[in-house]
Design a protein around this motif. Sequence first.
Motif, PDB file in Angstrom:
ATOM      1  N   TYR A  29       0.398   2.601   2.886  1.00 37.43           N
ATOM      2  CA  TYR A  29       0.586   1.162   2.710  1.00 37.43           C
ATOM      3  C   TYR A  29       0.278   0.409   4.007  1.00 37.43           C
ATOM      4  O   TYR A  29      -0.283  -0.697   3.968  1.00 37.43           O
ATOM      5  CB  TYR A  29       2.016   0.865   2.260  1.00 37.43           C
ATOM      6  CG  TYR A  29       2.276   1.182   0.812  1.00 37.43           C
ATOM      7  CD1 TYR A  29       1.860   0.315  -0.191  1.00 37.43           C
ATOM      8  CD2 TYR A  29       2.908   2.357   0.428  1.00 37.43           C
ATOM      9  CE1 TYR A  29       2.082   0.594  -1.524  1.00 37.43           C
ATOM     10  CE2 TYR A  29       3.136   2.656  -0.903  1.00 37.43           C
ATOM     11  CZ  TYR A  29       2.721   1.772  -1.879  1.00 37.43           C
ATOM     12  OH  TYR A  29       2.929   2.061  -3.207  1.00 37.43           O
ATOM     13  N   VAL A  82       3.805  -9.215  -0.453  1.00 34.59           N
ATOM     14  CA  VAL A  82       3.343  -8.315  -1.519  1.00 34.59           C
ATOM     15  C   VAL A  82       4.095  -6.990  -1.461  1.00 34.59           C
ATOM     16  O   VAL A  82       4.526  -6.451  -2.486  1.00 34.59           O
ATOM     17  CB  VAL A  82       1.826  -8.076  -1.400  1.00 34.59           C
ATOM     18  CG1 VAL A  82       1.369  -7.037  -2.427  1.00 34.59           C
ATOM     19  CG2 VAL A  82       1.057  -9.369  -1.601  1.00 34.59           C
ATOM     20  N   LEU A  83       4.288  -6.468  -0.264  1.00 30.04           N
ATOM     21  CA  LEU A  83       4.920  -5.157  -0.117  1.00 30.04           C
ATOM     22  C   LEU A  83       6.384  -5.161  -0.549  1.00 30.04           C
ATOM     23  O   LEU A  83       6.885  -4.141  -1.049  1.00 30.04           O
ATOM     24  CB  LEU A  83       4.816  -4.686   1.341  1.00 30.04           C
ATOM     25  CG  LEU A  83       3.413  -4.293   1.815  1.00 30.04           C
ATOM     26  CD1 LEU A  83       3.421  -3.988   3.310  1.00 30.04           C
ATOM     27  CD2 LEU A  83       2.908  -3.081   1.033  1.00 30.04           C
ATOM     28  N   SER A  87       7.595  -4.028  -8.028  1.00 26.41           N
ATOM     29  CA  SER A  87       6.396  -3.304  -8.432  1.00 26.41           C
ATOM     30  C   SER A  87       5.830  -3.925  -9.691  1.00 26.41           C
ATOM     31  O   SER A  87       6.549  -4.265 -10.616  1.00 26.41           O
ATOM     32  CB  SER A  87       6.717  -1.826  -8.688  1.00 26.41           C
ATOM     33  OG  SER A  87       7.178  -1.220  -7.508  1.00 26.41           O
ATOM     34  N   SER A  96       5.329   1.422 -10.024  1.00 33.05           N
ATOM     35  CA  SER A  96       6.036   2.140  -8.968  1.00 33.05           C
ATOM     36  C   SER A  96       6.122   3.625  -9.279  1.00 33.05           C
ATOM     37  O   SER A  96       6.333   4.440  -8.383  1.00 33.05           O
ATOM     38  CB  SER A  96       7.448   1.554  -8.776  1.00 33.05           C
ATOM     39  OG  SER A  96       8.220   1.730  -9.952  1.00 33.05           O
ATOM     40  N   ASP A 102      -0.021   1.688  -7.991  1.00 35.99           N
ATOM     41  CA  ASP A 102       0.758   0.719  -7.234  1.00 35.99           C
ATOM     42  C   ASP A 102       0.041   0.336  -5.943  1.00 35.99           C
ATOM     43  O   ASP A 102       0.055  -0.825  -5.517  1.00 35.99           O
ATOM     44  CB  ASP A 102       2.136   1.303  -6.911  1.00 35.99           C
ATOM     45  CG  ASP A 102       3.052   0.280  -6.266  1.00 35.99           C
ATOM     46  OD1 ASP A 102       3.186  -0.823  -6.829  1.00 35.99           O
ATOM     47  OD2 ASP A 102       3.617   0.580  -5.205  1.00 35.99           O
ATOM     48  N   THR A 106      -1.149  -3.374  -4.861  1.00 38.76           N
ATOM     49  CA  THR A 106      -0.804  -3.959  -3.566  1.00 38.76           C
ATOM     50  C   THR A 106      -2.040  -4.526  -2.881  1.00 38.76           C
ATOM     51  O   THR A 106      -2.015  -5.649  -2.343  1.00 38.76           O
ATOM     52  CB  THR A 106      -0.153  -2.894  -2.661  1.00 38.76           C
ATOM     53  OG1 THR A 106       1.053  -2.434  -3.265  1.00 38.76           O
ATOM     54  CG2 THR A 106       0.153  -3.468  -1.285  1.00 38.76           C
ATOM     55  N   TRP A 109      -3.341  -7.775  -4.860  1.00 39.18           N
ATOM     56  CA  TRP A 109      -2.526  -8.969  -4.652  1.00 39.18           C
ATOM     57  C   TRP A 109      -2.576  -9.451  -3.207  1.00 39.18           C
ATOM     58  O   TRP A 109      -2.485 -10.653  -2.936  1.00 39.18           O
ATOM     59  CB  TRP A 109      -1.088  -8.714  -5.087  1.00 39.18           C
ATOM     60  CG  TRP A 109      -0.928  -8.809  -6.566  1.00 39.18           C
ATOM     61  CD1 TRP A 109      -0.810  -7.777  -7.453  1.00 39.18           C
ATOM     62  CD2 TRP A 109      -0.930 -10.007  -7.347  1.00 39.18           C
ATOM     63  NE1 TRP A 109      -0.722  -8.254  -8.740  1.00 39.18           N
ATOM     64  CE2 TRP A 109      -0.794  -9.630  -8.709  1.00 39.18           C
ATOM     65  CE3 TRP A 109      -1.033 -11.355  -7.045  1.00 39.18           C
ATOM     66  CZ2 TRP A 109      -0.753 -10.550  -9.742  1.00 39.18           C
ATOM     67  CZ3 TRP A 109      -0.984 -12.292  -8.068  1.00 39.18           C
ATOM     68  CH2 TRP A 109      -0.851 -11.883  -9.401  1.00 39.18           C
ATOM     69  N   SER A 110      -2.758  -8.533  -2.277  1.00 36.10           N
ATOM     70  CA  SER A 110      -2.912  -8.937  -0.877  1.00 36.10           C
ATOM     71  C   SER A 110      -4.202  -9.711  -0.685  1.00 36.10           C
ATOM     72  O   SER A 110      -4.232 -10.741   0.005  1.00 36.10           O
ATOM     73  CB  SER A 110      -2.898  -7.704   0.039  1.00 36.10           C
ATOM     74  OG  SER A 110      -1.654  -7.040  -0.015  1.00 36.10           O
TER      75      SER A 110
END
Length: 305
Positions: A29, A82-83, A87, A96, A102, A106, A109-110
């Motif tokens: 991540y 976002v993080l 989820s 998740s 997932d 992430t 959406w980032s």
Amino acid sequence: MFYQPVFAASEWLDVSVARQVLDSQAVVYVAIALTVLIIAKIINSMLSAYQLDEELTAKDNKAIGVSFSAFLLSVAIIVWGVLVSPSSTVNGVNLSDHFWADLASTFIWSVIGVGLLLVARVINDKLLLPKFEVRKELVSDRNVGTGAVLAGSYLAAAFVVQVSVMGEGQGNFLTDLGLTLAYFFVGQLCLVVFGFVYQAVTPYDLHQEIEKDNVAAGISFGGALTACGILTAGYLSYSPSLPGLVVWFIISTFLLLACRYVIDKVVLPKSAVDEEIQRDQNWGVALIETACMVGVSFIIIASFG
């Protein structure tokens, strides 16, 4: 009242938490977040119509340095949102439980959040500083005051975007995207309206002062924009009610402007803040004003929340 968490004595030696900290998936991540930062930097450079690396290093352009540093921090704020968001789900499946799905969510959406930040940049350039060309002020004049205003607008937009993307995961992707866009544009509208109000109540010509390379005026305005963004995001994190947002915006704007008066009379009783900013171009006073307004914005959120 201050809350002191109570732990059982056995929890102090709990090794399971240490194993969670060493979870290798967390590193992935972090890698995704760094990738998003790199992508944001590349896109920002492509849209800037100037050579970012050359301006920052060869020309030592501090105005661009101020605005770009805030841009990178804003991207990090959005990725953080976002993080820590729930989820996301796709067709009722909780991502998740599916690590790679997932991870992809992430990243998507980032990137969406960064895209919204870039849209906010265009809106703010045109509406918050409409009387002169922002690019010229940054590149040709190396106007640090302009860079400070852009820095504040980036951070303000980032907090709103963060709240917008934190709501993802409640339905299907298109529904989540629609809600995210709605939150973003409502928050951006609040920011622009606040900018007009702030300029209207300021006793000096804000555009004229910034164009004269008054760094203090730029810091003051940028700090006020940041505080407004924090307050708007704070409300949107509690409720989607538009009537409530209108009332919140009126109250919080009044309190922020009152904060300037309190700073003038209590924090700096021997000097008029507006004179220090306009006549003396005292950016130290502008920093104090910014710190107070941002601090008050967090206190207002906690008090009314």
